[in-house]
Design an enzyme around this catalytic site. Structure first.
Site, PDB file in Angstrom:
ATOM      1  N   HIS A 377       0.814  -1.221   0.000  1.00 37.21           N
ATOM      2  CA  HIS A 377       0.000   0.000   0.000  1.00 37.21           C
ATOM      3  C   HIS A 377       0.849   1.273   0.000  1.00 37.21           C
ATOM      4  O   HIS A 377       0.332   2.367  -0.239  1.00 37.21           O
ATOM      5  CB  HIS A 377      -0.940   0.000   1.213  1.00 37.21           C
ATOM      6  CG  HIS A 377      -2.257   0.654   0.943  1.00 37.21           C
ATOM      7  ND1 HIS A 377      -2.421   1.671   0.031  1.00 37.21           N
ATOM      8  CD2 HIS A 377      -3.495   0.425   1.480  1.00 37.21           C
ATOM      9  CE1 HIS A 377      -3.689   2.062   0.017  1.00 37.21           C
ATOM     10  NE2 HIS A 377      -4.361   1.311   0.884  1.00 37.21           N
ATOM     11  N   ARG A 378       2.144   1.157   0.248  1.00 35.93           N
ATOM     12  CA  ARG A 378       3.004   2.337   0.161  1.00 35.93           C
ATOM     13  C   ARG A 378       3.145   2.796  -1.281  1.00 35.93           C
ATOM     14  O   ARG A 378       3.413   3.973  -1.550  1.00 35.93           O
ATOM     15  CB  ARG A 378       4.389   2.025   0.722  1.00 35.93           C
ATOM     16  CG  ARG A 378       4.435   1.679   2.194  1.00 35.93           C
ATOM     17  CD  ARG A 378       5.832   1.263   2.612  1.00 35.93           C
ATOM     18  NE  ARG A 378       6.300   0.094   1.841  1.00 35.93           N
ATOM     19  CZ  ARG A 378       7.517  -0.430   1.962  1.00 35.93           C
ATOM     20  NH1 ARG A 378       8.404   0.126   2.785  1.00 35.93           N
ATOM     21  NH2 ARG A 378       7.865  -1.492   1.255  1.00 35.93           N
TER      22      ARG A 378
END
Length: 401
Positions: A377-378
């Site tokens: 998700h980064r």
């Protein structure tokens, strides 16, 4: 007398662990015959002898970590005398073109200054692996006796020390019955998977795909590919082919997180998770988006065969930008895979099952397959990942060669 050195099997290889000697002292060896197995930070590899003769002396023990280009054995004639200064020979490196470029790195490994928990100012000769283990166990390296070349402390020295001494005031337990010692490959897997789950915030998306056209395509190409290249096309090959095309349109899925930036990889290099007896390895199909399906099939078969016979070269299992893991052949319907760092996503493939599906004015039985995408998700947001998975579903459902 010929010096056998630990070969440098990749640009980033600095050292290797002697996993297993396939020949013992006194054995005859032919040029090209397997002499030993070594483990690098990613795989276990077989090393062929570059000379013929008798193995006169083995200078590195199984389990010992050795810098590249260092002499590990002597091969010569049966009656040829063994040099007296064995310890000096072991410290020698081969006079090859690679030597000059590696001298700086070698000096770093051999003369790295280590400050222990008591801040001892003297130099301690230690391998990086030994240093890492000592740090994890809070061991003062000044207390450990090195058995490597020049008295260097190896990872094995640290492990042996832990079985006889104490750390943090607590006794370190010996391996008990029913426990398994970790192989070098399993240690690497444990380390990388822990790093991935710790550092990369995973989230998961699942989608169901109608594989009717993919099944028909594979069936139509089975005999053709067998005649042309003598290999059997698999559903995994078709999925790799389709995924590579979709990654072209979704470059962020083919990216890596790097602290203050996101790296968009120019090449699309797809890794295939391959199960081995003591773990797994991920051989990589480079520039998969530029290859025809028959090229994907041929290369995938070759890489899997080499992986299972420990014959992969470092450039064949490094440089991946996206990984596919398929457990469908084990009757697994779906699962969530752990991302293979430094990549940002991994695709998990389940088995194809016949399911009753309603649509197009009727009820049909169709071969359906679940895809699960694990995402960092980064780098990737939910909608972006969903669009990639949606497009892949469309390509697979409409696929023709």
């Amino acid at each position: 007398m010929e010096n056998v050195i630990l070969p440098m099997l990749g640009e980033t290889m600095n050292e290797g662990t002697i996993s297993k000697w396939r020949k013992k002292e006194g054995d005859k060896i032919e040029k090209g015959e397997i002499l030993l197995e070594i483990t690098t930070d990613k795989a276990t590899l077989e090393v062929e002898s570059i000379v013929s003769g008798i193995v006169r002396k083995i200078l590195a023990k199984e389990g010992e970590v050795i810098p590249v280009l260092q002499t590990i054995a002597l091969v010569g004639d049966a009656n040829e005398p063994i040099p007296e200064a064995i310890s000096n020979i072991k410290g020698q490196k081969s006079n090859t073109k690679n030597q000059e470029s590696n001298i700086k790195e070698e000096k770093t490994f051999q003369k790295e200054t280590i400050k222990s928990s008591t801040d001892i100012p003297e130099r301690i000769f230690v391998t990086p692996a030994a240093k890492r283990v000592a740090k994890e166990l809070n061991i003062n390296l000044a207390d450990v006796k090195g058995t490597g070349s020049g008295g260097r402390i190896t990872e094995e020295d640290v492990k042996k020390w832990t079985g006889k001494n104490v750390s943090k005031g607590k006794e370190i337990e010996q391996t008990q019955a029913g426990e398994l010692l970790l192989t070098p490959m399993r240690k690497i897997i444990a380390k990388r998977m822990k790093e991935s789950k710790t550092n990369a915030p995973h989230f998961y998306l699942k989608i169901s795909v109608d594989m009717s056209n993919a099944v028909a395509l594979r069936t139509s190409l089975l005999e053709e590919y067998k005649k042309k290249v003598n290999v059997k096309i698999s559903y995994n090959d078709i999925i790799i082919y389709a995924t590579a095309k979709v990654l072209e349109e979704n470059p962020i899925i083919n990216a890596s997180f790097a602290e203050d930036k996101i790296i968009l990889h120019k090449d699309i290099n797809i890794g295939m998770a391959v199960s081995l007896d003591d773990g797994l390895i991920v051989p990589v199909i480079k520039n998969a988006n530029k290859k025809a399906l028959i090229e994907i099939v041929t290369q995938a078969n070759t890489l899997v065969a080499k992986a299972r016979s420990n014959k992969l070269l470092p450039n064949e299992y490094t440089g991946g930008t996206f990984t596919i893991s398929n457990l469908g052949m084990y009757d697994i319907e779906d699962f969530s895979a752990i991302i293979n760092p430094p990549e940002s996503a991994i695709l998990a493939i389940g088995k194809i099952t016949n399911e009753v599906v309603a649509g197009n004015g009727g009820i049909f039985v169709k071969p359906m397959m679940n895809l699960t995408l694990s995402v960092d998700h980064r780098v990737i947001d939910g909608v972006t990942a969903a669009k990639f998975l949606q497009k892949l579903k469309q390509v697979l459902e409409d696929i023709i060669e």
